[in-house]
Design an enzyme around this catalytic site. Structure first.
Site: not given
Ligand code: G3I
Length: 378
Positions: A187, A229, A265, A295
């Site tokens: 991105e 990507n 997405h 994705e």
């Molecule tokens: O790791 C912490 C954890 O310690 C904490 O307790 C918890 C509380 O909310 O948060 C955890 O981190 C989260 C992480 O996912 C792991 O679960 C973050 O808050 C959350 O923002 C994060 O979201 C991820 C996101 O990327 C971050 O940008 C999504 O799961 C994941 O599906 C998403 O994936 C991205 C791809 O990498 C790139 N393309 C877009 C896609 C969707 O946004």
């Protein structure tokens, strides 16, 4: 372990151009078993999912129920993988590719400078290997999910380059031979104007961070296919054209970029034109690149009609993107961002209820799953 042939085929693949020869004995055995089970001598029919089989975490090498002509993949949620047996069973049953959803990201894997934590990512890779599932690595260089020590630190350009080089060498080196492809750059472009984002790496290193990352990743695992990507770049548009120009330029300079990942997405309000998606894939393929859907999910909250109508519409979107991939020889991998509505990232991130994936939260297949089967099992 995967087969290191020129087309990067892996022993768990089921490919458009024929299954890798090492699987033929298994196919023979499966065919015989199915014939005996069917008791009628008819060719085995590929089934839509019913109740998942009794889950086993360390299954003996099983053959997938679905022998699709494509690498059908899913992002893997680590907590679900560890705690939810039904979740594991469906991955074992249906998917030939997995992608750790968060566990290979910078903040997860290098939480302190120079200290690497591979435990969760290793567990996912081990699960995949035990079940003959390929792993895509996600992601080496992204805008977000950077650890505090990095985000809040102050580094010279040389120091930032050394940090990134060490990170890439260590992570890609750790999984050398075990990860079939890497999302190296994620991105990097703005949503418009179509310029590179002024992200941490751009500020610290400048635009060279992109080619350097590909070079370092290639040095660490010369066999892994290295991807750029991005999202909203599925069809011909300003963003995909900017990515195309970048990758064309990198290829001309012999920078080892090997693939482009189109995230897909989508929402019911955002439906890339299928003809345009196919044309877009074709132009990347003409650069000598692999193309992958990396994705896919489809949010339905913006749709109209009943829930059932929205799910039918969602299925059409899945089918359209799957079909564009299926008809593009360079598109051999189709990954959904999770497979069950139970664990989608959408709820936390976008803060609305939804049902974006091909299985519902109770693991029942939705019309979207049937659309994928209809496309890939043709
Ligand atoms: O790791 C912490 C954890 O310690 C904490 O307790 C918890 C509380 O909310 O948060 C955890 O981190 C989260 C992480 O996912 C792991 O679960 C973050 O808050 C959350 O923002 C994060 O979201 C991820 C996101 O990327 C971050 O940008 C999504 O799961 C994941 O599906 C998403 O994936 C991205 C791809 O990498 C790139 N393309 C877009 C896609 C969707 O946004």
């Amino acid at each position: 372990m995967r087969n290191r042939t020129g087309d990067h085929s892996w022993t768990g693949d089921y490919r458009r151009n024929g299954a890798p020869y090492r699987l033929w004995p298994w196919f023979g055995a499966l065919g015989l078993a199915l014939l005996l089970l069917a008791g009628c001598g008819a060719a085995p029919t590929l089934r839509t999912p019913t109740a998942p089989a009794t889950p086993t975490i360390t299954a003996t090498p099983t053959l997938k129920v679905l022998q699709t002509a494509i690498n059908l993949g899913t992002a893997v949620n680590y907590d679900a993988l560890v705690n939810d047996a039904e979740y594991r069973a469906l991955i074992q049953r249906y998917f030939t590719t997995t992608v750790p959803e968060n566990e290979m990201k910078f903040d997860a894997i290098e939480p302190q400078q120079g200290t690497f934590d591979f435990a969760k990512a290793d567990a996912i890779v081990r699960f995949a290997q035990e079940n003959h599932i390929a792993v895509r690595g996600h992601v080496l260089v992204a805008n977000g999910q950077l650890p505090d020590w990095l985000k809040n630190g102050s580094f010279t350009r040389d120091q930032a380059m050394a940090i990134l080089k060490n990170h890439i060498e260590t992570v890609v080196g750790h999984y050398r031979g075990q990860v079939i492809s890497w999302d190296v750059i994620n991105e990097a472009f703005l949503d418009g104007p179509w310029a590179l984002r002024n992200n941490f790496w751009m500020r610290a290193i400048g635009p060279d961070y992109i080619s350097l990352a590909f070079i370092w990743a290639h040095e660490a695992d010369p066999q892994a296919v290295l991807y750029y990507n991005d999202y909203s770049a599925e069809e011909m548009n300003g963003k995909s054209s900017a990515i195309y120009a970048l990758l064309k330029n990198l290829r001309a300079q012999n920078i080892p970029v090997g693939g482009v990942g189109l995230e897909a997405h989508l929402t019911l309000a955002y439906h890339p034109n299928p003809t345009s998606v196919a044309a877009n894939m074709a132009r990347f393929a003409a650069l000598g690149l692999e193309v992958a859907i990396t994705e896919m999910d489809v949010q339905i909250y913006q749709g109209s009609g009943t829930q059932a109508q929205r799910l039918q519409e969602q299925a059409r979107y899945y089918g359209d993107i799957a079909s564009a991939c299926h008809h593009t020889p360079a598109c051999k991998t189709f990954v959904i961002w999770g497979f069950t509505d139970k664990y989608s990232w959408i709820y936390d991130y976008w803060k609305h209820a939804d049902a974006p994936l091909p299985f519902d939260a109770s693991y029942a297949p939705k019309p979207a799953w049937q659309a994928l089967l209809d496309t890939f099992l043709k």
